[in-house]
Write an enzyme that holds these catalytic residues in place. Structure first.
Site, PDB file in Angstrom:
ATOM      1  N   TYR A  75      -9.544  -4.805  -1.643  1.00  0.00           N
ATOM      2  CA  TYR A  75     -10.960  -4.665  -1.290  1.00  0.00           C
ATOM      3  C   TYR A  75     -11.861  -5.489  -2.210  1.00  0.00           C
ATOM      4  CZ  TYR A  75      -9.585  -0.738   1.709  1.00  0.00           C
ATOM      5  OH  TYR A  75      -9.013   0.045   2.682  1.00  0.00           O
ATOM      6  N   ASP A 127      -6.755   4.665   0.519  1.00  0.00           N
ATOM      7  CA  ASP A 127      -7.818   4.865   1.503  1.00  0.00           C
ATOM      8  C   ASP A 127      -7.219   5.494   2.765  1.00  0.00           C
ATOM      9  OD1 ASP A 127     -10.175   4.707   2.871  1.00  0.00           O
ATOM     10  OD2 ASP A 127     -10.245   2.513   2.986  1.00  0.00           O
ATOM     11  N   LYS A 152       4.566  -0.813  -1.728  1.00  0.00           N
ATOM     12  CA  LYS A 152       5.312  -1.537  -0.684  1.00  0.00           C
ATOM     13  C   LYS A 152       6.145  -2.602  -1.403  1.00  0.00           C
ATOM     14  CE  LYS A 152       6.097  -2.414   3.728  1.00  0.00           C
ATOM     15  NZ  LYS A 152       6.903  -1.497   4.551  1.00  0.00           N
ATOM     16  N   ASP A 208      -7.051   9.805   3.907  1.00  0.00           N
ATOM     17  CA  ASP A 208      -7.656  10.268   5.156  1.00  0.00           C
ATOM     18  C   ASP A 208      -6.634  11.036   5.988  1.00  0.00           C
ATOM     19  OD1 ASP A 208     -10.172   9.373   4.672  1.00  0.00           O
ATOM     20  OD2 ASP A 208     -10.356   8.231   6.534  1.00  0.00           O
ATOM     21  N   ASP A 218       4.893   3.128   4.118  1.00  0.00           N
ATOM     22  CA  ASP A 218       5.150   3.507   5.515  1.00  0.00           C
ATOM     23  C   ASP A 218       5.885   4.843   5.575  1.00  0.00           C
ATOM     24  OD1 ASP A 218       7.078   1.996   4.238  1.00  0.00           O
ATOM     25  OD2 ASP A 218       7.870   1.089   6.054  1.00  0.00           O
TER      26      ASP A 218
END
Ligand code: NAD
Length: 358
Positions: free
Chosen positions: A140, A247, A191, A251, A223
């Site tokens: 980001y 992020d 990852k 959620d 994942d």
């Protein structure tokens, strides 16, 4: 005397923050909480007052504060402004300017609300996960970024995922400390099978683990973590991950509880100064109707008491008071169920204050 700045923001922000302020006032008058409170505009409100989502005057107050309580920012009114003037820049600006690198997002399922989750009660009942998300680095913020024209005439968008060792160490140590105070289990999510950044992330986390021999570190690919969160979420206690993975996962974890209006969050710097806010947005669809759930904001006050104001005793009082109103059957419409008493924002806030007094 601690300095606290209140940033009501937009939409339902002012309505829910008003209830959290009643709780703070009760803690001041009835429980000896020593705080000095000031208010400032941010987001759309900042733009309306001073032409910028993070006005200089707000930033100056924020820099001098020990903690900030934010409602929410954003709304359709400001959606067409240029990106640098949009409400969310107020939030991103505060996080970056104050180096609030560590985001704590608990996902707790209150036993009284077990039916609110879309998952089976046996999968989620008793759920209590803490997600620690790196907040000021990663993709980001990485540079270069942009949209450019390629030689073949097509446009291409590009962003950079970058973490240096010290950034990983900082969030890693923070997460290990949190895990140490909970069940002593930490799952680092990355990852590493595909990304070099994650390879370094994993190496650094493993290195830090040597300093925290009382914490059991595990690693999981993002994942798989997404899948496990939905399949068997109770296997997790504390999870630590980078900005973008955090992020998304936080959620998903929040949704396991089925009630966005119940979940608080904290964003902290290295001195435990922090910004506290509900995880939900400004809910323009219900703004002004007096039906928003103020409990996530009130629980954000509890997090503030625990992490920035060093009043764990009062944090527990507030959490117990919230548990009490749920036990008493009070529900705002977002968490309503048959047989419970549906109340508005103000009545819910007043009930929490009354539970604190009792
Ligand atoms: P949202 O979280 O505002 O709303 C999603 C849904 O949840 C809506 O139906 C809303 O009514 C409901 N909801 C949210 N909070 C509630 C509460 N306390 N009580 C009862 N119901 C509640 O997300 P959105 O609709 O995607 O975004 C609306 C605006 O909020 C946008 O401008 C967005 O950019 C902004 N936003 C801000 C933040 C923040 O300030 N941290 C976070 C997310 C979104």
């Amino acid at each position: 005397m601690n300095k606290l700045i209140i940033l009501p923001g937009d939409g339902i922000g002012p309505e829910i923050v008003a209830e959290a302020e009643k709780v703070l006032e009760e803690l001041r008058t009835g429980f000896g909480l020593a705080v000095e409170i000031e208010h400032a505009p941010v987001g759309g409100a900042g733009y309306e007052a001073h032409g910028h989502p993070l006005p200089q005057s707000t930033l100056a107050l924020a820099r001098a504060a020990d903690a900030m309580l934010l409602g929410a920012v954003g709304g359709p009114k400001w959606d067409r402004l240029e990106r640098s003037l949009r409400p969310e820049q107020g939030l991103l600006g505060l996080r970056a300017e104050l180096q609030l690198f560590s985001n704590l997002r608990p996902a707790i399922l209150y036993p009284q609300l077990a039916g609110a989750s879309t998952l089976k009660p046996e999968v989620v009942s008793g759920l209590d996960i803490m997600i620690v998300r790196e907040l000021t680095g990663g993709i980001y913020f990485g540079k270069p970024r942009g949209i450019r024209q390629r030689e073949d005439g097509q446009l291409e968008g590009y962003n950079t995922l970058v973490y240096c060792e010290s950034e990983i160490e900082r969030i890693g140590r923070f997460a290990f400390e949190i895990a140490r105070k909970r069940s002593g289990r930490l799952c680092s999510v990355d990852k590493a099978n595909v990304l070099e950044v994650s390879e370094l992330w994993r190496t650094v986390m493993t290195r830090i683990a040597n300093e925290f021999t009382d914490v059991e570190l595990s690693h999981m690919y993002v994942d798989n973590a997404a899948m496990q969160l939905v399949r068997a979420p109770k296997q997790f206690d504390v999870m630590v991950t980078g900005n973008m993975f955090g992020d998304i996962l936080s959620d998903a974890a929040a949704m396991l509880t089925g009630s966005i209006g119940m979940l608080p969050s904290a964003s902290l710097d290295s001195q435990s100064r922090g910004m506290y806010e509900p995880i939900h947005g400004s809910a323009p669809d219900i703004a002004g109707k007096g039906i928003a759930n103020p409990l996530a904001t009130i629980l954000s006050v509890a997090m503030m008491l625990r992490y920035s104001l060093d009043r764990v005793d009062l944090a527990e009082r507030v959490e117990q008071a919230v548990g009490q109103v749920l036990d008493d059957g009070l529900r705002t419409p977002d968490i309503a169920s048959a047989g419970m008493r549906t109340v508005g924002t103000r009545e819910m806030g007043a009930a929490v204050v009354a539970a604190l007094r009792s």
